[in-house]
Design an enzyme around this catalytic site. Structure first.
Site, PDB file in Angstrom:
ATOM      1  N   GLU A  62       0.763  -1.146  -0.137  1.00 33.07           N
ATOM      2  CA  GLU A  62      -0.021   0.251  -0.158  1.00 33.07           C
ATOM      3  C   GLU A  62       0.999   1.281   0.041  1.00 33.07           C
ATOM      4  O   GLU A  62       1.968   1.435   0.789  1.00 33.07           O
ATOM      5  CB  GLU A  62      -0.921  -0.001   1.376  1.00 33.07           C
ATOM      6  CG  GLU A  62      -1.798   1.067   1.148  1.00 33.07           C
ATOM      7  CD  GLU A  62      -2.949   1.209   2.635  1.00 33.07           C
ATOM      8  OE1 GLU A  62      -2.698   0.379   3.307  1.00 33.07           O
ATOM      9  OE2 GLU A  62      -3.368   2.063   2.290  1.00 33.07           O
ATOM     10  N   ARG A 301       5.306 -13.553   9.869  1.00 34.75           N
ATOM     11  CA  ARG A 301       5.857 -12.271   9.737  1.00 34.75           C
ATOM     12  C   ARG A 301       7.549 -12.140  10.261  1.00 34.75           C
ATOM     13  O   ARG A 301       7.938 -12.852  11.096  1.00 34.75           O
ATOM     14  CB  ARG A 301       5.231 -11.215  10.719  1.00 34.75           C
ATOM     15  CG  ARG A 301       4.414 -10.031  10.249  1.00 34.75           C
ATOM     16  CD  ARG A 301       4.099  -9.337  11.210  1.00 34.75           C
ATOM     17  NE  ARG A 301       4.189  -7.838  10.886  1.00 34.75           N
ATOM     18  CZ  ARG A 301       3.505  -7.358  10.145  1.00 34.75           C
ATOM     19  NH1 ARG A 301       2.724  -7.899   9.112  1.00 34.75           N
ATOM     20  NH2 ARG A 301       3.789  -6.138   9.723  1.00 34.75           N
ATOM     21  N   LYS A 311       4.568   0.595   9.700  1.00 32.79           N
ATOM     22  CA  LYS A 311       4.698   1.809   9.029  1.00 32.79           C
ATOM     23  C   LYS A 311       4.421   3.036   9.790  1.00 32.79           C
ATOM     24  O   LYS A 311       4.752   4.096   9.732  1.00 32.79           O
ATOM     25  CB  LYS A 311       4.007   1.920   7.743  1.00 32.79           C
ATOM     26  CG  LYS A 311       4.876   1.248   6.651  1.00 32.79           C
ATOM     27  CD  LYS A 311       4.005   1.372   5.204  1.00 32.79           C
ATOM     28  CE  LYS A 311       3.186   0.203   5.221  1.00 32.79           C
ATOM     29  NZ  LYS A 311       2.347   0.004   3.682  1.00 32.79           N
TER      30      LYS A 311
END
Ligand code: ATP
Ligand code: MG
Length: 598
Positions: A62, A301, A311
């Site tokens: 994104e 992860r 982020k």
């Protein structure tokens, strides 16, 4: 019995995804996929033809921030699997949330995926191709699919307030409650949906929801939202839309339109998989998508000690001025790591070595530095630098050689790469040494400069320390020594005088003044947010120290962004922004050894 043939190919770390794809390829799962009449907005390049690529993956960021080391893991996994199986990996911007997304981030992401060495331009049998996509280019299809779901009674417009919707969703122990709007007819819903699209309703006044099961034990299946009203300017579609698809609705469609075979995501999306399959299954049943459909696979992860990979948190570091920007060399962003001096090879090696597993993993930061050292040891040129300088005066120099004599010295540019030749520098009456290479009263085991000690100036001569000078405050301002005659490195008999210590140095007459920025970990604890702690409590006050010192004259022509091993000190890079030949700036990438090991 004969031994199995040895393969020259480097062994690839096994992981469950590799194993899965190997098995699928053996079973011919993706052989000769036909995409005839494939829904055109996206994969028109495949329309009506068999897809030649055995597997297609994607990296779907994104564009709401800079890529970080966790993304590097996902990038290398997706592009790496595509490469290894002769497939294709798309770079796709998941740009469905206009308020947070910006062109700046799109550009930075493209730059960093390229920097890591991956390409979407020609990665299938080296055929030219261009696999860069934007989810926002599929808005038309997504909207058509939404009308389709409405027409089949599989979606409805809900006018409950956001609070009511939240309350009626229930929780793990309580089933949800149907919305009063759930029973509207498809015709009524279609009118409402079109009004939403045409801007006849206020932001947030209603949403389009799937109509599945408000009592499902999987909360993701309790009528998830598909579209919301949001008057926001989009970096790609401008003001064409005032409704935007939700991530959970958009993402599976993006995968299907691009004929993705393996949609990899992190473990927290595991509970979304039934929804992913439900949505694509319905659209395939309705003839809007072709089978076989993409399948979602979750992997653990990557978490790195002393680092935050979110982020939102990284943005806080930037916004609060804790770091100088997204590319501050202490940031775990790829832009920051590049500026710090990490090589793409080291980052890729790190990503590959940490494999892919079904659990979230914590990897120690030293593993990343280990990959860096392994990469740079063989290729970074050597040089001498004095970071915290103290003058050493050779008091018998004038008597032995004449006051202004400079003795030429040399050293290999790289000990294992003789073809790189020699560096030249001079030894004169005064040299710079490190402050901590001198002790008036040596601790046990200290073999460098102290009154009475003999050390070798590396590549130079042996000196014997005779004392020091002090300033008005009593601080040591210079060290005094005498040269021991006939000890120049490389001359016959030079080794006759034994020394216990060798120190690096830079000549006062030819050393270049330089700025050293000594970066260290941003946090003092391995998990800055463990136990719900605020990461601001464990910031490392010594994460950035600036020092002025000297480097040897061979660095006069050092270009920006060049890596060196400063002997005894570690790996450094000339800063890609601030370095000038006349005012050099070197960032410390990492020490020669792990200074944090217990
Ligand atoms: P963040 O939590 O930092 O905002 P994100 O997952 O929301 O990250 P995206 O831009 O959506 O950011 O991520 C793109 C891809 O990178 C996703 O497929 C995501 O799963 C993957 N990814 C992000 N962080 C990690 C990580 N720490 N380890 C492995 N993959 C990751
Ligand atoms: Mg995300």
């Amino acid at each position: 019995m004969s031994a199995p043939p040895k393969s020259d190919a480097p062994a690839k770390p096994a992981n469950f995804l590799r194993t899965l794809i190997e098995r699928e390829l053996q079973d011919g799962v993706y052989a000769q996929r036909q995409w005839g009449g494939s829904p055109g907005d996206a994969a028109h390049h495949l329309s009506g033809e068999a897809d030649p690529a055995p597997v297609r993956l994607r990296f779907p960021p994104e564009p709401n921030g800079y890529l970080h080391i966790g993304h590097a893991k996902s990038i290398c996994l997706n592009f790496g699997l595509a490469r290894d199986f002769g497939g294709i990996c798309h770079l796709r911007f998941d740009d469905t949330n206009p308020e947070k997304e910006e062109q700046e981030f799109v550009d930075a992401i493209i730059e960093m995926v390229h920097w890591l060495g991956w390409s979407w331009d020609a990665n299938f049998k080296n055929q030219p191709s261009h696999h860069l996509y934007y989810a926002s280019n599929y808005f038309d299809f997504m909207y058509r699919a939404a009308e389709h779901l409405v027409e089949r009674g599989l979606a409805y417009v809900d006018e409950q307030s956001a609070e009511a919707m939240r309350a009626n969703r229930g929780d793990f122990n309580t089933p949800g409650t149907d919305s009063p709007w759930r029973g509207r007819t498809p015709a009524e819903n279609l009118v409402r949906l079109r009004e939403m699209r045409d801007g006849q309703h206020a932001d947030g006044s209603m949403v389009l929801r799937a109509r599945i099961d408000m009592a499902s034990p999987n909360i993701n299946l309790r009528d998830p939202a598909l579209y919301r009203i949001k008057r926001a300017h989009h970096h790609n579609t401008g003001d064409a839309w005032c409704i935007y698809p939700m991530y959970a609705y958009a993402h599976p469609i993006e995968d299907a339109l691009e004929n993705i075979t393996h949609s990899l995501c992190t473990l927290e999306f595991e509970d979304q998989r039934p929804w992913y399959d439900w949505l694509l299954g319905q659209l395939a049943d309705g003839g809007l998508l072709q089978r076989p459909l993409p399948k979602q696979h979750e992997f653990g992860r990557l978490n790195l000690t002393y680092v935050m990979t979110s982020k939102r948190k990284l943005r806080a570091l930037v916004d609060e001025g804790i770091v100088s920007g997204w590319d501050d060399p202490r940031m775990p962003t790829l832009a920051g790591m590049r500026r710090r001096g990490y090589t793409p090879e080291a980052v890729r090696k790190f990503a590959e070595d940490t494999g892919a597993s079904k659990t979230n993993i914590w990897v120690d930061y030293s593993v990343l530095d280990g990959a860096l050292r392994a990469d740079l040891e063989g290729k970074a040129g050597r040089a001498m630098a004095v970071i915290a300088p103290l003058k050493l005066k050779l008091v018998n120099w004038a008597e032995l050689f004449g006051a202004s004599h400079v003795e030429p010295c040399s050293a290999p540019a790289h000990p294992q790469l003789p073809e790189l030749g020699l560096r030249a520098f001079g030894l004169g009456a005064e040299v710079w040494v490190e402050q901590d290479d001198f002790a008036e009263v040596p601790a046990k085991g200290f073999f460098r400069l102290f009154p009475g000690s003999r050390v070798r100036l590396k590549y130079g001569m042996v000196v014997e320390c005779t004392g020091c000078e002090k300033d008005a405050e009593g601080r040591v301002s210079a060290v005094l020594a005498v040269v021991v005659p006939d000890t120049k490195s490389g001359t016959p008999g030079a080794d006759a005088v034994k020394v216990k210590g060798t120190i690096t140095w830079v000549g006062v007459q030819d050393g270049l003044a330089a700025t050293f920025v000594l970066y260290d970990r941003l946090f003092t604890v391995p998990q800055p947010e463990a136990g719900g702690r605020d990461f601001r409590e464990s910031l490392n006050p010594a994460s950035k120290t600036v020092s002025t010192g000297f480097v040897e004259p061979s660095l006069a022509t050092a270009p920006a962004d060049q890596r060196y091993q400063f002997e005894r000190h570690g790996y450094f890079v000339s800063d890609r922004h601030d370095h000038r030949p006349e005012a050099p700036v070197f960032n410390r990438i990492a020490g020669l050894k792990d200074g944090w090991a217990k």
